[in-house]
Design an enzyme around this catalytic site. Structure first.
Site, short mmCIF file in Angstrom:
data_model
loop_
_atom_site.label_atom_id
_atom_site.label_comp_id
_atom_site.label_asym_id
_atom_site.label_seq_id
_atom_site.Cartn_x
_atom_site.Cartn_y
_atom_site.Cartn_z
N ASN A 7 27.83 12.88 22.44
CA ASN A 7 26.67 13.02 21.57
C ASN A 7 26.04 14.36 21.92
O ASN A 7 25.39 14.48 22.96
CB ASN A 7 25.69 11.87 21.79
CG ASN A 7 24.41 12.04 21.00
OD1 ASN A 7 24.20 13.03 20.31
ND2 ASN A 7 23.52 11.07 21.11
N ARG A 9 23.49 15.82 21.12
CA ARG A 9 22.03 15.86 21.26
C ARG A 9 21.56 15.34 22.62
O ARG A 9 20.39 15.44 22.95
CB ARG A 9 21.39 15.04 20.14
CG ARG A 9 21.69 15.66 18.76
CD ARG A 9 20.96 14.96 17.66
NE ARG A 9 19.53 15.25 17.80
CZ ARG A 9 18.57 14.50 17.26
NH1 ARG A 9 18.88 13.45 16.56
NH2 ARG A 9 17.31 14.82 17.42
N CYS A 10 22.48 14.79 23.39
CA CYS A 10 22.16 14.21 24.69
C CYS A 10 22.47 15.21 25.82
O CYS A 10 23.60 15.71 25.91
CB CYS A 10 22.97 12.93 24.89
SG CYS A 10 22.86 12.22 26.53
N LYS A 11 21.50 15.46 26.66
CA LYS A 11 21.67 16.42 27.76
C LYS A 11 22.82 16.01 28.69
O LYS A 11 23.65 16.83 29.05
CB LYS A 11 20.37 16.54 28.55
CG LYS A 11 20.46 17.54 29.69
CD LYS A 11 19.16 17.61 30.47
CE LYS A 11 19.33 18.58 31.62
NZ LYS A 11 18.24 18.52 32.56
N ARG A 14 26.11 16.64 27.04
CA ARG A 14 26.44 18.08 27.02
C ARG A 14 26.94 18.53 28.40
O ARG A 14 27.89 19.32 28.50
CB ARG A 14 25.23 18.91 26.59
CG ARG A 14 24.90 18.76 25.12
CD ARG A 14 23.90 19.81 24.64
NE ARG A 14 22.68 19.86 25.42
CZ ARG A 14 21.56 19.17 25.17
NH1 ARG A 14 21.54 18.35 24.14
NH2 ARG A 14 20.50 19.30 25.93
#
Length: 114
Positions: A7, A9-11, A14
Site C-alpha cells: 500500500n 500510502r502506508c509508511k 513504503r
C-alpha cells in the site's frame, strides 16, 4: 521471484518496498487495495505466514472498531472481512517461494531476503 503486497500510502509499506527494491532480487508489486486478494489467496498467504487470521487484522482501523470489534468471528469470517475491507490487512506482506512475512518491523523482510 518475490511478491510484495503493498500500500504505497502506508509508511511501513513504503519502507518494506525499499528493502525489497534494494535487495536486487526480481519482484512484483501487488497493490492489494487496487487489485484485491481473493479468499483463496488470503488463506494461502495466511498459511505461508503461519498466522491465524486475527493476527493479520489491523484492529486499530476505524472499519474494524465500528463494525467488528468485540464480535466472535470464525477464521473464515475474518478472511471474508479482510477480503471485503482490504485496508484491514497488515502490510507490507512479502512472499518468497512458500514463505511470507509481514514487514513489521522491516527487519523481518531482511531476514526473508537473506
Amino acid at each position: 521471484m518475490l511478491t510484495i503486497y503493498h500500500n504505497p500510502r502506508c509508511k511501513k509499506s513504503r519502507e518494506g518496498f525499499e528493502l525489497v527494491k534494494e535487495s536486487g532480487q526480481d519482484f512484483e508489486v501487488r497493490e492489494y487495495l487496487k487489485e484485491p486478494v481473493t479468499e483463496e489467496e488470503l488463506s494461502e498467504l495466511l498459511e505461508q505466514l503461519g498466522m491465524a487470521p486475527i493476527e493479520l487484522v489491523r484492529t486499530d482501523e476505524k472499519i474494524w472498531k465500528e463494525n467488528y470489534k468485540g464480535k466472535d468471528l470464525s477464521d473464515d469470517e475474518l478472511v471474508r472481512v479482510m477480503v471485503q475491507h482490504p485496508k484491514l490487512i497488515q502490510r507490507p506482506i512479502v512472499v518468497k517461494e512458500n514463505k511470507a512475512v509481514v514487514g513489521r518491523p522491516a527487519t523481518k523482510i531482511s531476514d526473508l531476503l537473506g
